[in-house]
Design a protein around this motif. Sequence first.
Motif, PDB file in Angstrom:
ATOM      1  N   GLU A 211       0.836  -1.206   0.000  1.00 26.36           N
ATOM      2  CA  GLU A 211       0.000   0.000   0.000  1.00 26.36           C
ATOM      3  C   GLU A 211       0.869   1.254   0.000  1.00 26.36           C
ATOM      4  O   GLU A 211       0.537   2.258  -0.635  1.00 26.36           O
ATOM      5  CB  GLU A 211      -0.932   0.008   1.213  1.00 26.36           C
ATOM      6  N   GLY A 212       1.998   1.174   0.717  1.00 28.35           N
ATOM      7  CA  GLY A 212       2.923   2.307   0.746  1.00 28.35           C
ATOM      8  C   GLY A 212       3.564   2.546  -0.605  1.00 28.35           C
ATOM      9  O   GLY A 212       3.773   3.694  -1.017  1.00 28.35           O
ATOM     10  N   VAL A 213       3.859   1.465  -1.311  1.00 26.52           N
ATOM     11  CA  VAL A 213       4.415   1.590  -2.668  1.00 26.52           C
ATOM     12  C   VAL A 213       3.437   2.344  -3.556  1.00 26.52           C
ATOM     13  O   VAL A 213       3.811   3.284  -4.270  1.00 26.52           O
ATOM     14  CB  VAL A 213       4.709   0.193  -3.256  1.00 26.52           C
ATOM     15  N   ILE A 214       2.179   1.939  -3.508  1.00 31.06           N
ATOM     16  CA  ILE A 214       1.151   2.565  -4.342  1.00 31.06           C
ATOM     17  C   ILE A 214       0.931   4.016  -3.939  1.00 31.06           C
ATOM     18  O   ILE A 214       0.761   4.890  -4.800  1.00 31.06           O
ATOM     19  CB  ILE A 214      -0.156   1.761  -4.232  1.00 31.06           C
ATOM     20  N   ARG A 215       0.960   4.285  -2.636  1.00 31.09           N
ATOM     21  CA  ARG A 215       0.708   5.641  -2.147  1.00 31.09           C
ATOM     22  C   ARG A 215       1.771   6.629  -2.602  1.00 31.09           C
ATOM     23  O   ARG A 215       1.464   7.776  -2.954  1.00 31.09           O
ATOM     24  CB  ARG A 215       0.622   5.633  -0.616  1.00 31.09           C
ATOM     25  N   TYR A 216       3.042   6.191  -2.632  1.00 28.94           N
ATOM     26  CA  TYR A 216       4.123   7.131  -2.939  1.00 28.94           C
ATOM     27  C   TYR A 216       4.595   7.070  -4.388  1.00 28.94           C
ATOM     28  O   TYR A 216       5.471   7.843  -4.777  1.00 28.94           O
ATOM     29  CB  TYR A 216       5.309   6.885  -2.008  1.00 28.94           C
ATOM     30  N   ALA A 217       4.023   6.194  -5.182  1.00 35.22           N
ATOM     31  CA  ALA A 217       4.437   6.078  -6.584  1.00 35.22           C
ATOM     32  C   ALA A 217       4.295   7.391  -7.356  1.00 35.22           C
ATOM     33  O   ALA A 217       5.217   7.766  -8.102  1.00 35.22           O
ATOM     34  CB  ALA A 217       3.664   4.954  -7.268  1.00 35.22           C
ATOM     35  N   PRO A 218       3.171   8.129  -7.244  1.00 33.19           N
ATOM     36  CA  PRO A 218       3.059   9.390  -7.996  1.00 33.19           C
ATOM     37  C   PRO A 218       4.179  10.378  -7.691  1.00 33.19           C
ATOM     38  O   PRO A 218       4.676  11.060  -8.588  1.00 33.19           O
ATOM     39  CB  PRO A 218       1.690   9.938  -7.550  1.00 33.19           C
ATOM     40  N   THR A 219       4.593  10.447  -6.424  1.00 32.68           N
ATOM     41  CA  THR A 219       5.684  11.354  -6.053  1.00 32.68           C
ATOM     42  C   THR A 219       7.009  10.843  -6.605  1.00 32.68           C
ATOM     43  O   THR A 219       7.817  11.620  -7.136  1.00 32.68           O
ATOM     44  CB  THR A 219       5.780  11.477  -4.519  1.00 32.68           C
ATOM     45  N   ALA A 220       7.238   9.548  -6.512  1.00 38.60           N
ATOM     46  CA  ALA A 220       8.492   8.969  -7.003  1.00 38.60           C
ATOM     47  C   ALA A 220       8.624   9.119  -8.513  1.00 38.60           C
ATOM     48  O   ALA A 220       9.736   9.261  -9.031  1.00 38.60           O
ATOM     49  CB  ALA A 220       8.565   7.495  -6.614  1.00 38.60           C
ATOM     50  N   LEU A 221       7.517   9.104  -9.216  1.00 37.59           N
ATOM     51  CA  LEU A 221       7.558   9.217 -10.685  1.00 37.59           C
ATOM     52  C   LEU A 221       7.990  10.601 -11.153  1.00 37.59           C
ATOM     53  O   LEU A 221       8.320  10.770 -12.323  1.00 37.59           O
ATOM     54  CB  LEU A 221       6.181   8.886 -11.273  1.00 37.59           C
ATOM     55  N   LEU A 234       5.468  -0.667  -8.812  1.00 42.14           N
ATOM     56  CA  LEU A 234       4.034  -0.368  -8.733  1.00 42.14           C
ATOM     57  C   LEU A 234       3.204  -1.523  -9.279  1.00 42.14           C
ATOM     58  O   LEU A 234       2.236  -1.968  -8.656  1.00 42.14           O
ATOM     59  CB  LEU A 234       3.739   0.925  -9.498  1.00 42.14           C
ATOM     60  N   CYS A 235       3.583  -2.018 -10.439  1.00 44.57           N
ATOM     61  CA  CYS A 235       2.855  -3.145 -11.048  1.00 44.57           C
ATOM     62  C   CYS A 235       2.912  -4.384 -10.161  1.00 44.57           C
ATOM     63  O   CYS A 235       1.900  -5.059  -9.942  1.00 44.57           O
ATOM     64  CB  CYS A 235       3.429  -3.462 -12.428  1.00 44.57           C
ATOM     65  N   ARG A 236       4.090  -4.670  -9.642  1.00 47.61           N
ATOM     66  CA  ARG A 236       4.248  -5.855  -8.799  1.00 47.61           C
ATOM     67  C   ARG A 236       3.440  -5.728  -7.505  1.00 47.61           C
ATOM     68  O   ARG A 236       2.919  -6.721  -6.990  1.00 47.61           O
ATOM     69  CB  ARG A 236       5.723  -6.076  -8.474  1.00 47.61           C
ATOM     70  N   SER A 237       3.335  -4.504  -6.991  1.00 51.38           N
ATOM     71  CA  SER A 237       2.568  -4.292  -5.760  1.00 51.38           C
ATOM     72  C   SER A 237       1.079  -4.492  -6.002  1.00 51.38           C
ATOM     73  O   SER A 237       0.371  -5.081  -5.173  1.00 51.38           O
ATOM     74  CB  SER A 237       2.828  -2.882  -5.213  1.00 51.38           C
ATOM     75  N   HIS A 238       0.585  -4.003  -7.153  1.00 54.72           N
ATOM     76  CA  HIS A 238      -0.819  -4.226  -7.501  1.00 54.72           C
ATOM     77  C   HIS A 238      -1.103  -5.719  -7.629  1.00 54.72           C
ATOM     78  O   HIS A 238      -2.143  -6.216  -7.176  1.00 54.72           O
ATOM     79  CB  HIS A 238      -1.171  -3.512  -8.802  1.00 54.72           C
ATOM     80  N   LEU A 239      -0.179  -6.443  -8.229  1.00 58.53           N
ATOM     81  CA  LEU A 239      -0.349  -7.894  -8.382  1.00 58.53           C
ATOM     82  C   LEU A 239      -0.342  -8.587  -7.017  1.00 58.53           C
ATOM     83  O   LEU A 239      -1.135  -9.501  -6.767  1.00 58.53           O
ATOM     84  CB  LEU A 239       0.761  -8.470  -9.260  1.00 58.53           C
ATOM     85  N   ALA A 240       0.556  -8.136  -6.142  1.00 54.74           N
ATOM     86  CA  ALA A 240       0.639  -8.737  -4.807  1.00 54.74           C
ATOM     87  C   ALA A 240      -0.649  -8.521  -4.021  1.00 54.74           C
ATOM     88  O   ALA A 240      -1.016  -9.345  -3.172  1.00 54.74           O
ATOM     89  CB  ALA A 240       1.821  -8.151  -4.047  1.00 54.74           C
ATOM     90  N   LEU A 241      -1.338  -7.420  -4.315  1.00 59.29           N
ATOM     91  CA  LEU A 241      -2.603  -7.108  -3.648  1.00 59.29           C
ATOM     92  C   LEU A 241      -3.814  -7.648  -4.426  1.00 59.29           C
ATOM     93  O   LEU A 241      -4.957  -7.345  -4.088  1.00 59.29           O
ATOM     94  CB  LEU A 241      -2.740  -5.591  -3.472  1.00 59.29           C
ATOM     95  N   ASN A 242      -3.525  -8.429  -5.485  1.00 60.42           N
ATOM     96  CA  ASN A 242      -4.570  -8.992  -6.341  1.00 60.42           C
ATOM     97  C   ASN A 242      -5.449  -7.926  -6.998  1.00 60.42           C
ATOM     98  O   ASN A 242      -6.632  -8.160  -7.252  1.00 60.42           O
ATOM     99  CB  ASN A 242      -5.466  -9.961  -5.515  1.00 60.42           C
ATOM    100  N   ASP A 243      -4.855  -6.777  -7.233  1.00 55.15           N
ATOM    101  CA  ASP A 243      -5.574  -5.693  -7.917  1.00 55.15           C
ATOM    102  C   ASP A 243      -5.216  -5.737  -9.391  1.00 55.15           C
ATOM    103  O   ASP A 243      -4.456  -4.912  -9.904  1.00 55.15           O
ATOM    104  CB  ASP A 243      -5.180  -4.344  -7.290  1.00 55.15           C
TER     105      ASP A 243
END
Length: 249
Positions: A211-221, A234-243
């Motif tokens: 969730e932290g990866v997804i939350r801070y991705a826009p700033t990191a980009l 980001l992609c791997r985190s969405h997959l890990a969360l089954n999103d």
Amino acid sequence: MSRLSFWAMVCMFGVCCQTLDGANVVREARKTIKNARYEENGDEAKKVRERLDAAEKSLMDALSGEKKVVKRAELYYTAALVQCRLNDIENEKIYLKRAYDTVLYYNSIYNAYKYFEKCDSVELASDCKGRFKFRSSARKRLLEHRANLLNGGRFYLRKKNYTEAFRFLDLYLSSAEYPALKNDFLNQTDTMYSRVAYWIIATGYHIGAYEGVIRYAPTALRYPKNQQYVQEYLCRSHLALNDTAAWVK
């Protein structure tokens, strides 16, 4: 006097004592803070730490019986001052070139941040009509210690302690949104923020804080050099969360 009346008086006396203790706990804690200093002698140094720890515990214990908003805010504020004093003592050791507790040095800053934020939140949630008793001084201390909050994250990155690194770096970025600091970090475009966001993403993915990866991705980009890696995390985190829907996007 009847047995019932006697026990009623005993109970009333007990309540009065508890109230008196609650009213004095901040004053006693401030005395402890004022008297706490760096001690060369190991046993004396241990006593100083124990007294400060006991003061912090008394302040937190007093919260359960305190209903007044200003007093609750003051309890949190004073607990933050306890942490600042712990940090001052470690700072003095550094200045004198003595051995110091690095973990305590950084954790005291982290804890002070959390207490200052709670203090401000208590006042903000009340009907204070824009009058904050502690915000100005809390803001000054938050800004004073901000650089070392980031240094704490870097310290744990070097130690490969990614859980602690994530904790510090997360607070470094999220605290920029504290109401007390809202005018200090408006429209933040400093590349340091995007770099720190990338460090959070890397450590967050490593420890499973997706969730932290997804939350801070826009700033990191916003930091061009890391965009490819950010997208991958980001992609791997969405997959890990089954999103899978977000992953497809």
